[in-house]
Motif scaffolding. Structure first.
Motif, PDB file in Angstrom:
ATOM      1  N   UNK A  36       8.741   0.910  -2.858  1.00  0.00           N
ATOM      2  CA  UNK A  36      10.130   0.663  -2.463  1.00  0.00           C
ATOM      3  C   UNK A  36      11.022   0.464  -3.682  1.00  0.00           C
ATOM      4  N   UNK A  37      10.482  -0.149  -4.724  1.00  0.00           N
ATOM      5  CA  UNK A  37      11.284  -0.360  -5.936  1.00  0.00           C
ATOM      6  C   UNK A  37      11.685   0.982  -6.555  1.00  0.00           C
ATOM      7  N   UNK A  38      10.799   1.960  -6.509  1.00  0.00           N
ATOM      8  CA  UNK A  38      11.108   3.293  -7.023  1.00  0.00           C
ATOM      9  C   UNK A  38      12.165   3.981  -6.175  1.00  0.00           C
ATOM     10  N   UNK A  39      12.105   3.785  -4.872  1.00  0.00           N
ATOM     11  CA  UNK A  39      13.111   4.363  -3.975  1.00  0.00           C
ATOM     12  C   UNK A  39      14.474   3.754  -4.284  1.00  0.00           C
ATOM     13  N   UNK A  40      14.519   2.425  -4.443  1.00  0.00           N
ATOM     14  CA  UNK A  40      15.783   1.748  -4.753  1.00  0.00           C
ATOM     15  C   UNK A  40      16.344   2.262  -6.073  1.00  0.00           C
ATOM     16  N   UNK A  41      15.491   2.387  -7.067  1.00  0.00           N
ATOM     17  CA  UNK A  41      15.942   2.836  -8.400  1.00  0.00           C
ATOM     18  C   UNK A  41      16.494   4.263  -8.322  1.00  0.00           C
ATOM     19  N   UNK A  42      15.767   5.171  -7.660  1.00  0.00           N
ATOM     20  CA  UNK A  42      16.235   6.555  -7.543  1.00  0.00           C
ATOM     21  C   UNK A  42      17.512   6.652  -6.712  1.00  0.00           C
ATOM     22  N   UNK A  43      17.704   5.724  -5.788  1.00  0.00           N
ATOM     23  CA  UNK A  43      18.923   5.714  -4.971  1.00  0.00           C
ATOM     24  C   UNK A  43      20.092   5.094  -5.729  1.00  0.00           C
ATOM     25  N   UNK A  44      19.797   4.470  -6.875  1.00  0.00           N
ATOM     26  CA  UNK A  44      20.856   3.871  -7.684  1.00  0.00           C
ATOM     27  C   UNK A  44      21.370   2.560  -7.123  1.00  0.00           C
ATOM     28  N   UNK A  45      20.505   1.826  -6.410  1.00  0.00           N
ATOM     29  CA  UNK A  45      20.905   0.523  -5.863  1.00  0.00           C
ATOM     30  C   UNK A  45      19.937  -0.546  -6.355  1.00  0.00           C
ATOM     31  N   UNK A  46      20.420  -1.758  -6.389  1.00  0.00           N
ATOM     32  CA  UNK A  46      19.583  -2.882  -6.785  1.00  0.00           C
ATOM     33  C   UNK A  46      18.651  -3.304  -5.656  1.00  0.00           C
ATOM     34  N   UNK A  47      17.684  -4.123  -6.025  1.00  0.00           N
ATOM     35  CA  UNK A  47      16.712  -4.622  -5.040  1.00  0.00           C
ATOM     36  C   UNK A  47      17.403  -5.390  -3.910  1.00  0.00           C
ATOM     37  N   UNK A  48      18.416  -6.192  -4.262  1.00  0.00           N
ATOM     38  CA  UNK A  48      19.120  -6.967  -3.241  1.00  0.00           C
ATOM     39  C   UNK A  48      19.793  -6.072  -2.216  1.00  0.00           C
ATOM     40  N   UNK A  49      20.466  -5.029  -2.694  1.00  0.00           N
ATOM     41  CA  UNK A  49      21.116  -4.073  -1.796  1.00  0.00           C
ATOM     42  C   UNK A  49      20.083  -3.379  -0.926  1.00  0.00           C
ATOM     43  N   UNK A  51      17.055  -4.435  -0.003  1.00  0.00           N
ATOM     44  CA  UNK A  51      16.459  -5.316   1.003  1.00  0.00           C
ATOM     45  C   UNK A  51      17.465  -5.845   2.025  1.00  0.00           C
ATOM     46  N   UNK A  52      18.750  -5.832   1.699  1.00  0.00           N
ATOM     47  CA  UNK A  52      19.761  -6.167   2.716  1.00  0.00           C
ATOM     48  C   UNK A  52      19.782  -5.089   3.800  1.00  0.00           C
ATOM     49  N   UNK A  53      19.600  -3.854   3.379  1.00  0.00           N
ATOM     50  CA  UNK A  53      19.601  -2.745   4.327  1.00  0.00           C
ATOM     51  C   UNK A  53      18.266  -2.599   5.048  1.00  0.00           C
ATOM     52  N   UNK A  54      17.194  -2.787   4.303  1.00  0.00           N
ATOM     53  CA  UNK A  54      15.846  -2.588   4.847  1.00  0.00           C
ATOM     54  C   UNK A  54      14.958  -3.726   4.360  1.00  0.00           C
ATOM     55  N   UNK A  55      14.813  -4.773   5.173  1.00  0.00           N
ATOM     56  CA  UNK A  55      14.091  -5.965   4.720  1.00  0.00           C
ATOM     57  C   UNK A  55      12.602  -5.728   4.428  1.00  0.00           C
ATOM     58  N   UNK A  56      12.053  -4.621   4.927  1.00  0.00           N
ATOM     59  CA  UNK A  56      10.635  -4.334   4.659  1.00  0.00           C
ATOM     60  C   UNK A  56      10.388  -2.837   4.821  1.00  0.00           C
ATOM     61  N   UNK A  57       9.220  -2.406   4.432  1.00  0.00           N
ATOM     62  CA  UNK A  57       8.842  -0.985   4.497  1.00  0.00           C
ATOM     63  C   UNK A  57       8.929  -0.468   5.933  1.00  0.00           C
ATOM     64  N   UNK A  58       8.491  -1.283   6.879  1.00  0.00           N
ATOM     65  CA  UNK A  58       8.488  -0.849   8.271  1.00  0.00           C
ATOM     66  C   UNK A  58       9.888  -0.529   8.771  1.00  0.00           C
ATOM     67  N   UNK A  59      10.863  -1.372   8.425  1.00  0.00           N
ATOM     68  CA  UNK A  59      12.225  -1.119   8.900  1.00  0.00           C
ATOM     69  C   UNK A  59      12.777   0.172   8.290  1.00  0.00           C
ATOM     70  N   UNK A  60      12.458   0.439   7.025  1.00  0.00           N
ATOM     71  CA  UNK A  60      12.891   1.671   6.383  1.00  0.00           C
ATOM     72  C   UNK A  60      12.245   2.884   7.038  1.00  0.00           C
ATOM     73  N   UNK A  61      10.940   2.830   7.224  1.00  0.00           N
ATOM     74  CA  UNK A  61      10.209   3.962   7.792  1.00  0.00           C
ATOM     75  C   UNK A  61      10.669   4.244   9.220  1.00  0.00           C
ATOM     76  N   UNK A  62      10.871   3.213  10.020  1.00  0.00           N
ATOM     77  CA  UNK A  62      11.305   3.428  11.405  1.00  0.00           C
ATOM     78  C   UNK A  62      12.729   3.976  11.470  1.00  0.00           C
TER      79      UNK A  62
END
Length: 192
Positions: A36-49, A51-62
């Motif tokens: 997830x950290x690699x996804x955030x970095x490639x998206x150009x957003x910080x970890x806080x941003x 995890x505010x959008x997707x609190x965990x892997x499951x929420x992102x995947x769904x």
């Protein structure tokens, strides 16, 4: 009352969310375990941003699953506007097989996210089922398929798509499989 414009902060948040989803689709399609950290970095957003959008892997995947299923489903109505019912159904089957094969890593990420103990269950493919129903009804009305085929029947008949190896010559096999399904749907059609 005049309509209020979306605040710049809200539109930035929406763009961040869309960028995260776009990168996540690409990364998880390549590798189900993409960090997830690699996804955030490639998206150009910080970890806080992130995890505010997707609190965990499951929420992102769904969320990706819902988005991708909606894209496949939306293709059905477009195809019906631009082609005959029979051609639209067959083209949509190709679109579905392409999704199944090009998103193989994503399918594995979905399986991992929904099979964890206490994790969320896989959402039903309702948009895809509705799209299949739309295409089947159009063909039924046009007399191009046998009467009474349900979306459940159809989805069971094409379930072999998910057994194909995406790293093999899947396109040839998928075309052959889907042509067989179409031949079966046509058998007993009133218009034949």
């Amino acid at each position: 009352m005049p309509q209020q414009q979306e605040s710049p902060r809200r539109s930035d948040a929406q763009r961040n969310r869309e960028r995260i989803l776009e990168v996540a689709i690409a990364e998880l399609s390549r590798c189900a375990d993409a960090p997830l950290s690699g996804i955030a970095k490639k998206a150009g957003v910080g970890q806080g941003t992130f995890y505010r959008n997707f609190p965990n892997r499951e929420s992102l995947v769904l969320e990706i699953y819902r988005h991708e299923m909606q894209q496949v489903a939306d293709a059905a109505a477009h195809l019906l506007r631009t082609r005959s019912p029979e051609e639209a159904l067959r083209a949509w089957m190709d679109r579905l097989s392409e999704f199944a094969m090009t998103k193989a890593g994503l399918a594995e990420a979905i399986r991992q996210a929904t099979s964890a103990p206490g994790g969320p269950g896989k959402p039903p493919p309702t948009p895809v089922t509705s799209a299949a129903e739309l295409l089947l009804r159009a063909n039924d009305e046009a007399g191009t398929i046998r009467p009474g085929v349900t979306a459940d029947d159809f989805l069971l008949a094409i379930a072999g798509l998910w057994q194909l190896d995406p790293h093999d010559d899947w396109q040839t096999r998928a075309t052959r499989l889907l042509d067989l399904v179409m031949d079966g749907l046509r058998t007993g059609a009133p218009g034949t």
